[in-house]
Design a protein around this motif. Structure first.
Motif, short mmCIF file in Angstrom:
data_model
loop_
_atom_site.label_atom_id
_atom_site.label_comp_id
_atom_site.label_asym_id
_atom_site.label_seq_id
_atom_site.Cartn_x
_atom_site.Cartn_y
_atom_site.Cartn_z
N GLU A 1 112.38 -8.54 -95.74
CA GLU A 1 113.12 -8.46 -94.48
C GLU A 1 114.12 -7.30 -94.53
OE1 GLU A 1 114.56 -9.24 -90.63
OE2 GLU A 1 112.66 -9.70 -91.68
N LYS B 1 114.13 -3.94 -92.01
CA LYS B 1 115.29 -3.46 -91.26
C LYS B 1 115.64 -2.03 -91.64
CE LYS B 1 117.43 -7.96 -90.41
NZ LYS B 1 118.63 -8.83 -90.66
N GLU C 1 113.14 0.35 -90.04
CA GLU C 1 113.37 0.53 -88.61
C GLU C 1 114.53 1.50 -88.37
OE1 GLU C 1 114.01 -3.29 -86.90
OE2 GLU C 1 111.87 -3.82 -86.86
N GLU C 2 115.62 1.33 -89.10
CA GLU C 2 116.79 2.19 -88.94
C GLU C 2 116.48 3.63 -89.36
OE1 GLU C 2 119.99 0.48 -91.12
OE2 GLU C 2 120.03 -1.38 -89.94
#
Length: 287
Positions: free
Chosen positions: A218, A222, A225-226
């Protein structure tokens, strides 16, 4: 020990990729999904675009576009992983073992010649000044969660438990006049990346220790994505700005001697390209 090392590696790769991304350069994750292999079982396949134009030496940048990236495809079947960079014909195989780097033929088959084996010491081997951080200096590092550290001379023979990350690096760049120079550049930079990365995996242990595989996946999602969002935004800004030098519409591969001489490149007599050179094996032993 296996799960700790696997989680630490995944955490380090995600955070390191994020830290190295900015200004239109870095790592964009195109695909990251589960996969299976008849031999290695369940694993993860990742495809990344690595934008690195400014990190290339001047003599390479002359032949590539201003917006240049290489594609890395990686298969992670812990404790075995494999990465492939097709543009430069680079293949990196990884095998984790519960030892201090003493296995002379961990990949099987013909052993790597001893003069092509390089041991990386995350405590004492020098790293480029731009990568040095006091907080990642393992001679000063102490883990608050685990009580480990600092590392001292002879740690590889005295530390328990210990795991070695064996790397077999094979590369080939068969372009007339640039082969040896480019292959040396690739091996040198892969060595620096692996050394810095394994130092960070240990130095950041208090950030990832205690995470489950699901939690680190997870975190990885994240971070990706950033990083992807930041990279795409930077590239868009770069595309709208006036170019600092003429842009090329495609990569150029020059292999004939006459063309090289017209560009002012000195050539040397070289044998015809044949099979890949002996691979280089890099051993590093993060705690």
């Amino acid at each position: 020990m296996r799960s700790q090392t696997e989680i630490g590696q995944l955490y380090m790769i995600s955070k390191h990729s994020s830290e190295q991304s900015g200004g239109g350069e870095g790592v964009e994750v195109v695909r990251n999904e589960p996969c299976t292999d008849p031999k290695h079982g369940a694993g993860q396949i990742t495809e990344k675009r690595i934008y690195l134009n400014s990190k290339l030496p001047t003599w390479i940048r002359k032949f590539v576009p201003m917006l240049f990236y290489i594609t890395e495809t990686a298969w992670n079947f812990y404790p075995y992983t494999c990465s492939f960079l097709p543009r430069f014909h680079v293949k990196i195989e990884t095998h984790f073992e519960n030892d201090n780097g003493c296995d002379e033929n961990v990949f099987g088959g013909d052993p790597t010649p001893k003069d092509s084996v390089c041991f990386l010491d995350i405590l004492s081997d020098p790293i480029p000044d731009k990568h040095y951080k006091k907080s990642e200096d393992l001679s000063n590092w102490v883990s608050q969660k685990t009580g480990r550290g600092p590392l001292v001379d002879g740690w590889r023979n005295a530390t328990k438990p210990i795991m070695c990350s064996y790397k077999r690096v094979t590369c080939s760049f068969e372009v007339y006049g640039f082969q040896g120079r480019t292959e040396d550049f690739i091996h040198r930079n892969i060595r620096d990346i692996l050394l810095v990365g394994h130092r960070q995996a240990v130095a950041w242990i208090d950030e990832w220790h205690g995470m489950t595989l699901e939690q680190v996946r997870e975190y990885e999602r994240k971070q990706q994505e950033e990083t992807n969002s930041k990279l795409k935004s930077d590239i868009t800004c770069t595309d709208s700005a006036p170019p600092v030098r003429p842009g090329l519409t495609r990569s150029i591969s020059v292999t004939d001697e006459s063309s090289l001489k017209k560009m002012g490149v000195e050539t040397v007599d070289m044998p015809s390209p044949s099979s890949l050179k002996y691979p280089m094996r890099l051993n590093s032993t993060p705690e």
